[in-house]
Design a protein around this motif. Structure first.
Motif, mmCIF file in Angstrom:
data_model
loop_
_atom_site.group_PDB
_atom_site.id
_atom_site.type_symbol
_atom_site.label_atom_id
_atom_site.label_comp_id
_atom_site.label_asym_id
_atom_site.label_seq_id
_atom_site.Cartn_x
_atom_site.Cartn_y
_atom_site.Cartn_z
ATOM 1 N N ASN A 1 8.403 -68.855 -13.694
ATOM 2 C CA ASN A 1 8.845 -67.604 -14.315
ATOM 3 C C ASN A 1 10.366 -67.539 -14.423
ATOM 4 N N PRO A 2 10.882 -66.833 -15.410
ATOM 5 C CA PRO A 2 12.332 -66.785 -15.627
ATOM 6 C C PRO A 2 13.117 -66.148 -14.493
ATOM 7 N N THR A 3 12.545 -65.186 -13.777
ATOM 8 C CA THR A 3 13.261 -64.547 -12.680
ATOM 9 C C THR A 3 13.554 -65.548 -11.568
ATOM 10 N N SER A 4 12.590 -66.383 -11.217
ATOM 11 C CA SER A 4 12.806 -67.384 -10.167
ATOM 12 C C SER A 4 13.794 -68.446 -10.608
ATOM 13 N N ILE A 5 13.775 -68.794 -11.880
ATOM 14 C CA ILE A 5 14.754 -69.755 -12.405
ATOM 15 C C ILE A 5 16.160 -69.169 -12.323
ATOM 16 N N VAL A 6 16.302 -67.912 -12.693
ATOM 17 C CA VAL A 6 17.598 -67.237 -12.607
ATOM 18 C C VAL A 6 18.073 -67.177 -11.158
ATOM 19 N N GLU A 7 17.176 -66.847 -10.229
ATOM 20 C CA GLU A 7 17.561 -66.780 -8.816
ATOM 21 C C GLU A 7 17.993 -68.145 -8.291
ATOM 22 N N ALA A 8 17.316 -69.192 -8.727
ATOM 23 C CA ALA A 8 17.721 -70.534 -8.314
ATOM 24 C C ALA A 8 19.119 -70.850 -8.824
ATOM 25 N N MET A 9 19.374 -70.559 -10.092
ATOM 26 C CA MET A 9 20.702 -70.817 -10.661
ATOM 27 C C MET A 9 21.766 -70.004 -9.949
ATOM 28 N N ASN A 10 21.478 -68.748 -9.656
ATOM 29 C CA ASN A 10 22.458 -67.923 -8.945
ATOM 30 C C ASN A 10 22.729 -68.463 -7.544
ATOM 31 N N SER A 11 21.704 -69.021 -6.905
ATOM 32 C CA SER A 11 21.915 -69.582 -5.565
ATOM 33 C C SER A 11 22.859 -70.777 -5.613
ATOM 34 N N TYR A 12 22.810 -71.562 -6.697
ATOM 35 C CA TYR A 12 23.733 -72.690 -6.837
ATOM 36 C C TYR A 12 25.165 -72.180 -7.041
ATOM 37 N N MET A 13 25.284 -71.157 -7.873
ATOM 38 C CA MET A 13 26.619 -70.627 -8.157
ATOM 39 C C MET A 13 27.189 -69.870 -6.957
ATOM 40 N N ASP A 14 26.320 -69.396 -6.074
ATOM 41 C CA ASP A 14 26.767 -68.707 -4.845
ATOM 42 C C ASP A 14 26.993 -69.677 -3.691
ATOM 43 N N ASN A 15 26.752 -70.978 -3.931
ATOM 44 C CA ASN A 15 26.872 -71.980 -2.860
ATOM 45 C C ASN A 15 25.991 -71.631 -1.650
ATOM 46 N N LYS A 16 24.826 -71.107 -1.926
ATOM 47 C CA LYS A 16 23.940 -70.644 -0.850
ATOM 48 C C LYS A 16 23.422 -71.814 -0.024
ATOM 49 N N GLN A 17 23.378 -71.615 1.293
ATOM 50 C CA GLN A 17 22.720 -72.540 2.202
ATOM 51 C C GLN A 17 21.550 -71.800 2.852
ATOM 52 N N TYR A 18 20.398 -72.427 2.879
ATOM 53 C CA TYR A 18 19.191 -71.792 3.396
ATOM 54 C C TYR A 18 19.109 -71.954 4.914
ATOM 55 N N THR A 19 18.583 -70.937 5.562
ATOM 56 C CA THR A 19 18.470 -70.924 7.028
ATOM 57 C C THR A 19 17.029 -70.601 7.423
ATOM 58 N N GLU A 20 16.802 -70.539 8.726
ATOM 59 C CA GLU A 20 15.460 -70.267 9.229
ATOM 60 C C GLU A 20 14.895 -68.956 8.702
ATOM 61 N N THR A 21 15.773 -67.997 8.427
ATOM 62 C CA THR A 21 15.299 -66.691 7.951
ATOM 63 C C THR A 21 14.732 -66.766 6.538
ATOM 64 N N ASP A 22 15.005 -67.855 5.830
ATOM 65 C CA ASP A 22 14.483 -68.025 4.469
ATOM 66 C C ASP A 22 13.113 -68.695 4.460
ATOM 67 N N LEU A 23 12.617 -69.072 5.625
ATOM 68 C CA LEU A 23 11.322 -69.737 5.723
ATOM 69 C C LEU A 23 10.290 -68.804 6.345
ATOM 70 N N PHE A 24 9.032 -69.094 6.084
ATOM 71 C CA PHE A 24 7.943 -68.385 6.766
ATOM 72 C C PHE A 24 6.884 -69.412 7.142
ATOM 73 N N LEU A 25 6.113 -69.071 8.160
ATOM 74 C CA LEU A 25 5.095 -69.979 8.685
ATOM 75 C C LEU A 25 3.724 -69.502 8.227
ATOM 76 N N HIS A 26 2.982 -70.404 7.572
ATOM 77 C CA HIS A 26 1.630 -70.087 7.118
ATOM 78 C C HIS A 26 0.731 -71.281 7.413
ATOM 79 N N GLU A 27 -0.285 -71.039 8.235
ATOM 80 C CA GLU A 27 -1.230 -72.097 8.633
ATOM 81 C C GLU A 27 -0.481 -73.317 9.180
#
Length: 325
Positions: free
Chosen positions: A54-80
């Motif tokens: 979907n376009p919203t997720s693509i936009v969010e991905a692009m914005n994360s690159y431009m924001d120099n975002k680094q992902y942390t444990e809070t960005d993950l969730f545990l399922h099964e």
């Protein structure tokens, strides 16, 4: 008599060249085209977040690159017992949290490093339907087979699609003064949404893309959707699921893409590269025969000549094979 409707394609200007850096984002069809580009030795980085529909997720991905975002444990969730990211494809998921984050951030950093230098951003939009978490209304890029009871599904409006892409592109143009953007709409039919609903979704994406392309000089459209839906228009060009275009259809779209979007010089170079790649994948019945040894020597020489003419072409693997290393 004509039994197919064909249509002319406008030539892309500027055209793709082997010297270009290319970033591809979007649906699984974006990966099909990305693989064809990579096979012909173009400098591509595809889907740093994994497949996004979907376009919203693509936009969010692009914005994360431009924001120099680094992902942390809070960005993950545990399922099964598996760690996932709502923003990433399941190719990044795993049982080791640290390893999952390392893979995500390695891919993230590759995109961040490339973004300032890319010549082309290729965006393939798949669906205007989105799934949002009920707990916080956050739109996810992948549901990771979590129960539907945790999401609500809705159709993005035309205004939402246009506004999101428009704002993202303004940021990108400020960051990268030379980048061109090529939009495509995936010909994959998302019939799980319903046939009529899929057509409505595609209509919103097509209208949004054409609105944007008509607004900016550096935006372009390639009709991959129309080539499969209106030109080929036959189930023999689909895989057994009757949803995804098959290899024949992908090759047809690639041929049309090459003719319309790639410079004549790079088209000629593509032919030489394709010949070398075919030779690289050829496996003889008798590798030690004089004939095959001569074959290897001939292609080793072809690769050396091509590397002299185009030093940046990644042909080291092929040369090593032909030289017997």
């Amino acid at each position: 008599m004509n039994f197919r409707m064909t249509f002319p394609l406008d030539t892309l200007s500027p055209a793709f060249q082997h010297s270009d850096q290319i970033l591809l984002l979007g649906s699984c069809f974006a990966e099909e085209m990305g693989q064809m580009l990579a096979q012909h030795k173009y400098d591509v980085l595809q889907n740093p977040h994994g497949i996004l529909f979907n376009p919203t997720s693509i936009v969010e991905a692009m914005n994360s690159y431009m924001d120099n975002k680094q992902y942390t444990e809070t960005d993950l969730f545990l399922h099964e017992d598996i760690y996932h990211s709502w923003q990433h494809h399941s190719r990044f998921s795993g049982t080791d949290q640290a390893q999952v984050l390392a893979q995500i951030n390695a891919s993230q950093n590759a995109a961040i490093d490339r973004l300032k230098h890319i010549d082309w951003l290729v965006i393939t939009l798949g669906s205007a339907y989105v799934y949002a978490l009920k707990e916080n209304n956050k739109i996810v890029g992948n549901c990771h087979k979590v129960s539907n009871q945790h999401f609500y599904k809705r159709l993005l409006t035309l205004e939402e699609v246009v506004t999101g892409l428009d704002n993202m592109m303004h940021r990108l143009f400020f960051l990268n003064k030379k980048v061109n953007i090529l939009f495509t709409v995936s010909p994959v039919r998302y019939i799980r949404d319903g046939v009529a609903e899929n057509n409505l979704s595609k209509a919103i994406l097509l209208q949004a893309v054409h609105h944007l392309v008509n607004k900016f000089n550096r935006l372009h459209y390639f009709p991959a959707y129309e080539l499969v839906i209106d030109d080929l228009r036959d189930y023999r060009f689909y895989k057994e699921d009757l949803v995804h275009p098959n290899e024949l259809a992908i090759k047809y779209v690639w041929e049309k893409f090459s003719e319309a979007c790639i410079s004549p010089a790079s088209q000629a170079l593509q032919s030489k590269i394709a010949d070398i790649v075919r030779a690289y994948h050829h496996r003889p019945f008798n590798p030690q025969s004089p004939g095959h040894q001569q074959f290897l020597q001939q292609y080793a020489q072809k690769v050396r000549i091509l590397q002299q003419e185009h030093p940046n072409l990644p042909l080291a693997q092929e040369l090593a094979y032909f030289e017997g290393r």
